[in-house]
Design a protein around this motif. Structure first.
Motif, PDB file in Angstrom:
ATOM      1  N   VAL A 116      10.780 -18.411  25.360  1.00 46.67           N
ATOM      2  CA  VAL A 116       9.612 -18.985  24.684  1.00 46.67           C
ATOM      3  C   VAL A 116      10.001 -20.297  24.001  1.00 46.67           C
ATOM      4  O   VAL A 116       9.253 -21.271  24.035  1.00 46.67           O
ATOM      5  CB  VAL A 116       9.004 -17.981  23.673  1.00 46.67           C
ATOM      6  CG1 VAL A 116       7.899 -18.621  22.851  1.00 46.67           C
ATOM      7  CG2 VAL A 116       8.480 -16.748  24.401  1.00 46.67           C
ATOM      8  N   PHE A 117      11.190 -20.324  23.402  1.00 43.08           N
ATOM      9  CA  PHE A 117      11.682 -21.546  22.764  1.00 43.08           C
ATOM     10  C   PHE A 117      11.768 -22.677  23.782  1.00 43.08           C
ATOM     11  O   PHE A 117      11.302 -23.794  23.520  1.00 43.08           O
ATOM     12  CB  PHE A 117      13.048 -21.293  22.123  1.00 43.08           C
ATOM     13  CG  PHE A 117      13.644 -22.497  21.467  1.00 43.08           C
ATOM     14  CD1 PHE A 117      13.190 -22.926  20.236  1.00 43.08           C
ATOM     15  CD2 PHE A 117      14.657 -23.202  22.082  1.00 43.08           C
ATOM     16  CE1 PHE A 117      13.739 -24.052  19.625  1.00 43.08           C
ATOM     17  CE2 PHE A 117      15.217 -24.317  21.492  1.00 43.08           C
ATOM     18  CZ  PHE A 117      14.767 -24.748  20.245  1.00 43.08           C
ATOM     19  N   LEU A 129      24.390 -10.961  17.069  1.00 37.30           N
ATOM     20  CA  LEU A 129      25.556 -10.427  17.771  1.00 37.30           C
ATOM     21  C   LEU A 129      25.366 -10.477  19.287  1.00 37.30           C
ATOM     22  O   LEU A 129      26.311 -10.789  20.024  1.00 37.30           O
ATOM     23  CB  LEU A 129      25.851  -9.007  17.300  1.00 37.30           C
ATOM     24  CG  LEU A 129      26.281  -8.891  15.831  1.00 37.30           C
ATOM     25  CD1 LEU A 129      26.391  -7.423  15.417  1.00 37.30           C
ATOM     26  CD2 LEU A 129      27.576  -9.633  15.580  1.00 37.30           C
ATOM     27  N   ALA A 130      24.146 -10.205  19.746  1.00 38.67           N
ATOM     28  CA  ALA A 130      23.871 -10.282  21.188  1.00 38.67           C
ATOM     29  C   ALA A 130      24.003 -11.717  21.684  1.00 38.67           C
ATOM     30  O   ALA A 130      24.615 -11.969  22.728  1.00 38.67           O
ATOM     31  CB  ALA A 130      22.476  -9.741  21.495  1.00 38.67           C
ATOM     32  N   HIS A 131      23.457 -12.673  20.928  1.00 40.23           N
ATOM     33  CA  HIS A 131      23.597 -14.082  21.317  1.00 40.23           C
ATOM     34  C   HIS A 131      25.066 -14.487  21.299  1.00 40.23           C
ATOM     35  O   HIS A 131      25.528 -15.224  22.181  1.00 40.23           O
ATOM     36  CB  HIS A 131      22.778 -14.982  20.397  1.00 40.23           C
ATOM     37  CG  HIS A 131      21.330 -14.997  20.698  1.00 40.23           C
ATOM     38  ND1 HIS A 131      20.791 -15.698  21.752  1.00 40.23           N
ATOM     39  CD2 HIS A 131      20.292 -14.382  20.101  1.00 40.23           C
ATOM     40  CE1 HIS A 131      19.489 -15.517  21.778  1.00 40.23           C
ATOM     41  NE2 HIS A 131      19.155 -14.715  20.787  1.00 40.23           N
ATOM     42  N   GLY A 132      25.794 -14.020  20.295  1.00 36.39           N
ATOM     43  CA  GLY A 132      27.220 -14.328  20.219  1.00 36.39           C
ATOM     44  C   GLY A 132      27.977 -13.780  21.411  1.00 36.39           C
ATOM     45  O   GLY A 132      28.834 -14.456  21.980  1.00 36.39           O
ATOM     46  N   GLN A 190       9.327 -11.432  20.910  1.00 37.78           N
ATOM     47  CA  GLN A 190      10.349 -10.423  20.651  1.00 37.78           C
ATOM     48  C   GLN A 190      11.727 -11.093  20.750  1.00 37.78           C
ATOM     49  O   GLN A 190      11.880 -12.107  21.437  1.00 37.78           O
ATOM     50  CB  GLN A 190      10.239  -9.292  21.674  1.00 37.78           C
ATOM     51  CG  GLN A 190       8.946  -8.510  21.591  1.00 37.78           C
ATOM     52  CD  GLN A 190       8.791  -7.836  20.234  1.00 37.78           C
ATOM     53  OE1 GLN A 190       9.723  -7.236  19.705  1.00 37.78           O
ATOM     54  NE2 GLN A 190       7.603  -7.955  19.656  1.00 37.78           N
ATOM     55  N   PRO A 191      12.735 -10.551  20.082  1.00 40.73           N
ATOM     56  CA  PRO A 191      14.057 -11.194  20.091  1.00 40.73           C
ATOM     57  C   PRO A 191      14.573 -11.548  21.486  1.00 40.73           C
ATOM     58  O   PRO A 191      15.149 -12.620  21.673  1.00 40.73           O
ATOM     59  CB  PRO A 191      14.961 -10.167  19.405  1.00 40.73           C
ATOM     60  CG  PRO A 191      14.038  -9.459  18.476  1.00 40.73           C
ATOM     61  CD  PRO A 191      12.718  -9.370  19.221  1.00 40.73           C
ATOM     62  N   TRP A 192      14.384 -10.696  22.472  1.00 49.16           N
ATOM     63  CA  TRP A 192      14.894 -10.974  23.817  1.00 49.16           C
ATOM     64  C   TRP A 192      14.056 -12.041  24.536  1.00 49.16           C
ATOM     65  O   TRP A 192      14.505 -12.611  25.505  1.00 49.16           O
ATOM     66  CB  TRP A 192      14.983  -9.698  24.656  1.00 49.16           C
ATOM     67  CG  TRP A 192      13.652  -9.034  24.890  1.00 49.16           C
ATOM     68  CD1 TRP A 192      12.766  -9.315  25.889  1.00 49.16           C
ATOM     69  CD2 TRP A 192      13.036  -8.026  24.099  1.00 49.16           C
ATOM     70  NE1 TRP A 192      11.643  -8.543  25.767  1.00 49.16           N
ATOM     71  CE2 TRP A 192      11.775  -7.722  24.664  1.00 49.16           C
ATOM     72  CE3 TRP A 192      13.422  -7.331  22.957  1.00 49.16           C
ATOM     73  CZ2 TRP A 192      10.921  -6.788  24.144  1.00 49.16           C
ATOM     74  CZ3 TRP A 192      12.560  -6.395  22.444  1.00 49.16           C
ATOM     75  CH2 TRP A 192      11.330  -6.126  23.031  1.00 49.16           C
ATOM     76  N   PRO A 209      19.664 -17.679  16.497  1.00 50.59           N
ATOM     77  CA  PRO A 209      18.631 -17.081  15.629  1.00 50.59           C
ATOM     78  C   PRO A 209      18.385 -17.873  14.343  1.00 50.59           C
ATOM     79  O   PRO A 209      17.238 -18.008  13.911  1.00 50.59           O
ATOM     80  CB  PRO A 209      19.175 -15.679  15.337  1.00 50.59           C
ATOM     81  CG  PRO A 209      20.038 -15.370  16.521  1.00 50.59           C
ATOM     82  CD  PRO A 209      20.682 -16.690  16.863  1.00 50.59           C
ATOM     83  N   ALA A 210      19.432 -18.404  13.740  1.00 49.41           N
ATOM     84  CA  ALA A 210      19.266 -19.201  12.523  1.00 49.41           C
ATOM     85  C   ALA A 210      18.527 -20.504  12.842  1.00 49.41           C
ATOM     86  O   ALA A 210      17.624 -20.916  12.102  1.00 49.41           O
ATOM     87  CB  ALA A 210      20.616 -19.501  11.890  1.00 49.41           C
TER      88      ALA A 210
END
Length: 169
Positions: free
Chosen positions: A107-108, A135-138, A100-102, A22-23
């Protein structure tokens, strides 16, 4: 005891590594936005040049292409590339900023620009945000790292068994 430590270490490295997405995504989006601003500024000046001559952008570039001068033709090709690049950057920025986050990892990957990623990585400041997304990515990173480690461990064990069998015969 050592195996537990190694598993814990692998889990932490996976979580911290994937938690950076995310960062990185945010910094990548900012850098992409800067490139988009510059590209739009360049295209804006090109449109102003065309309007000063009473032409549309397409007519202006077509006239450059057909002028007979190799220098003008090369300039027209470069300007077409700028216009196309501005469009591609605008499309990528819109998709990335509205994802959206998910959806962001997909998309990236779909809009990935190696030059932007390289520049982003060169200036990247790691940050583990305490958000649901980080936290989900972690958590996913931890599971993937442990899964890969386990596969490597099983593969090494099987290879070791095979070597022992060959040595025994």
């Amino acid at each position: 005891m050592i195996i537990r430590f190694v598993h814990g270490f692998v889990a932490v490295v996976g979580a911290l590594g994937a938690g950076q997405f995310p960062a990185f995504y945010q910094q990548y989006l900012q850098r992409l936005g800067g490139r988009l601003d510059q590209a739009e500024s360049d295209v804006g000046r090109l449109i102003e040049d065309a309007q000063r001559l009473g032409r549309t952008l397409d007519a202006y570039i077509s006239e450059l292409m057909e002028s007979g001068s190799e220098a003008a033709r090369q300039a027209a090709i470069r300007e077409l590339e700028r216009v196309d690049n501005a469009g591609a950057l605008a499309n990528a920025y819109e998709r990335l900023s509205s994802a959206q986050p998910w959806e962001r990892p997909v998309v990236f990957a779909d809009t990935f620009d190696p030059a932007v990623a390289k520049d982003t990585m060169a200036a990247f400041q790691p940050a583990f945000q305490l958000t649901t997304e980080s936290l989900a990515h972690g958590a996913v990173g931890m599971l993937v790292a442990l899964g890969l480690y386990t596969l490597a461990e099983v593969g090494a064990r099987r290879l070791s068994q095979r070597i022992r069998k060959q040595e025994a015969t």
